[in-house]
Structures are given as structure tokens and as C-alpha cells.
Design a protein around this motif. Sequence first.
Motif, PDB file in Angstrom:
ATOM      1  N   TYR A  25       5.477 -50.672  14.805  1.00  0.00           N
ATOM      2  CA  TYR A  25       4.845 -51.599  13.940  1.00  0.00           C
ATOM      3  C   TYR A  25       3.746 -50.988  13.531  1.00  0.00           C
ATOM      4  O   TYR A  25       2.568 -50.739  14.608  1.00  0.00           O
ATOM      5  CB  TYR A  25       4.650 -52.823  14.840  1.00  0.00           C
ATOM      6  N   ARG A  26       3.111 -51.088  12.305  1.00  0.00           N
ATOM      7  CA  ARG A  26       1.897 -50.573  11.917  1.00  0.00           C
ATOM      8  C   ARG A  26       1.385 -51.414  10.837  1.00  0.00           C
ATOM      9  O   ARG A  26       1.958 -52.087   9.856  1.00  0.00           O
ATOM     10  CB  ARG A  26       2.103 -49.123  11.285  1.00  0.00           C
ATOM     11  N   ARG A  27      -0.080 -51.460  11.115  1.00  0.00           N
ATOM     12  CA  ARG A  27      -0.850 -51.835   9.869  1.00  0.00           C
ATOM     13  C   ARG A  27      -2.167 -51.078   9.901  1.00  0.00           C
ATOM     14  O   ARG A  27      -3.096 -51.009  10.778  1.00  0.00           O
ATOM     15  CB  ARG A  27      -1.736 -53.313  10.418  1.00  0.00           C
ATOM     16  N   LYS A  31      -1.258 -49.131  15.353  1.00  0.00           N
ATOM     17  CA  LYS A  31       0.045 -49.168  15.646  1.00  0.00           C
ATOM     18  C   LYS A  31       0.363 -49.450  17.006  1.00  0.00           C
ATOM     19  O   LYS A  31      -0.327 -49.430  17.934  1.00  0.00           O
ATOM     20  CB  LYS A  31       0.841 -47.813  15.414  1.00  0.00           C
ATOM     21  N   PRO A  76       2.064 -61.073  12.120  1.00  0.00           N
ATOM     22  CA  PRO A  76       2.383 -60.335  11.095  1.00  0.00           C
ATOM     23  C   PRO A  76       1.853 -60.588   9.831  1.00  0.00           C
ATOM     24  O   PRO A  76       1.502 -61.620   9.552  1.00  0.00           O
ATOM     25  CB  PRO A  76       4.048 -60.375  10.967  1.00  0.00           C
ATOM     26  N   GLN A  77       1.638 -59.610   9.018  1.00  0.00           N
ATOM     27  CA  GLN A  77       1.162 -59.725   7.533  1.00  0.00           C
ATOM     28  C   GLN A  77       1.884 -58.895   6.616  1.00  0.00           C
ATOM     29  O   GLN A  77       2.538 -57.858   6.888  1.00  0.00           O
ATOM     30  CB  GLN A  77      -0.264 -59.053   7.607  1.00  0.00           C
ATOM     31  N   ASP A  80       2.526 -54.882   6.223  1.00  0.00           N
ATOM     32  CA  ASP A  80       2.593 -54.192   7.490  1.00  0.00           C
ATOM     33  C   ASP A  80       4.079 -53.381   7.427  1.00  0.00           C
ATOM     34  O   ASP A  80       5.101 -53.880   6.726  1.00  0.00           O
ATOM     35  CB  ASP A  80       2.489 -55.160   8.604  1.00  0.00           C
ATOM     36  N   THR A  81       4.077 -52.406   7.979  1.00  0.00           N
ATOM     37  CA  THR A  81       5.424 -51.615   8.227  1.00  0.00           C
ATOM     38  C   THR A  81       6.017 -51.658   9.535  1.00  0.00           C
ATOM     39  O   THR A  81       5.300 -51.650  10.779  1.00  0.00           O
ATOM     40  CB  THR A  81       5.252 -50.073   7.491  1.00  0.00           C
ATOM     41  N   GLU A  91       8.976 -52.663   4.930  1.00  0.00           N
ATOM     42  CA  GLU A  91       7.561 -53.374   4.955  1.00  0.00           C
ATOM     43  C   GLU A  91       7.637 -54.704   4.940  1.00  0.00           C
ATOM     44  O   GLU A  91       8.674 -55.315   3.939  1.00  0.00           O
ATOM     45  CB  GLU A  91       7.311 -52.728   3.300  1.00  0.00           C
TER      46      GLU A  91
END
Length: 119
Positions: A25-27, A31, A76-77, A80-81, A91
Motif C-alpha cells: 500500500y503506497r501513498r 508505503k 485510505p485516500q 493511494d495505490t 488506485e
Amino acid sequence: MPLFADRLATGLSRIRDVAGETVVYRRGAQKVTLTATIGSTREQSVDSGGLVLVVRHCDFHLPQASLILGGRVTEPQVGDTITRTDGTVWEARHIDGDRCFYDSDQYGHEWRVHTERKT
């Protein structure tokens, strides 16, 4: 916490153990690697010519306590991927113009994050 909530937490953990998948999970530059279970949402619309369009989106069930970015549990936003083990990138996207996630249960064990495939 009620007995049912404890049993639900145990059941969700067992489901992740058996059917979970490691995802990233990355922002931005932040991550976290965690175990998610995968679901889907069916979206249907009708175009101007009356053609029915059906799209399936991938939903990720994420344990809330594991989504830690910047040292704290983070909601979550959109944008985010999530990268799956097969290399596909998903995404987070809005659900009906609202946020990109909702609680999967009333006790705050998991979030269900709605996504669309990017690669």
C-alpha cells in the motif's frame, strides 16, 4: 469489546491466513506491506444510447491496524495505490462520489478499499 467482535477478529485473521495476499500500500513515498483479502464491486450504468455497461472493480479488504503510514494508522485516500504480487497496480477511487473506502464491519477491524486498475 463484545464477544462477537473478538470472534469476528479471529475469523478475519484466519481468512487472511488462508486466502490473503501480500500487497504494498503506497501513498507518495510512504508505503507499507500488509496482507489483504480481495473482493470486487460490480458497477452498472447505461450510456446515452441505452447500452448497459458493466464494470468490475477490485476491492481490497485491509486490516485497519496494519495500515500504518508515517508511524500512525491512516485512513485510505483517493489516489493511494495498492500493488499486488502479480505486479498490477490498483488506485483507490471514489465510491459514488464519496470516499474511497468504508468499514467492512461495525467494530473497525477492516476497511474495504475500492480501486481501479492502473497497470
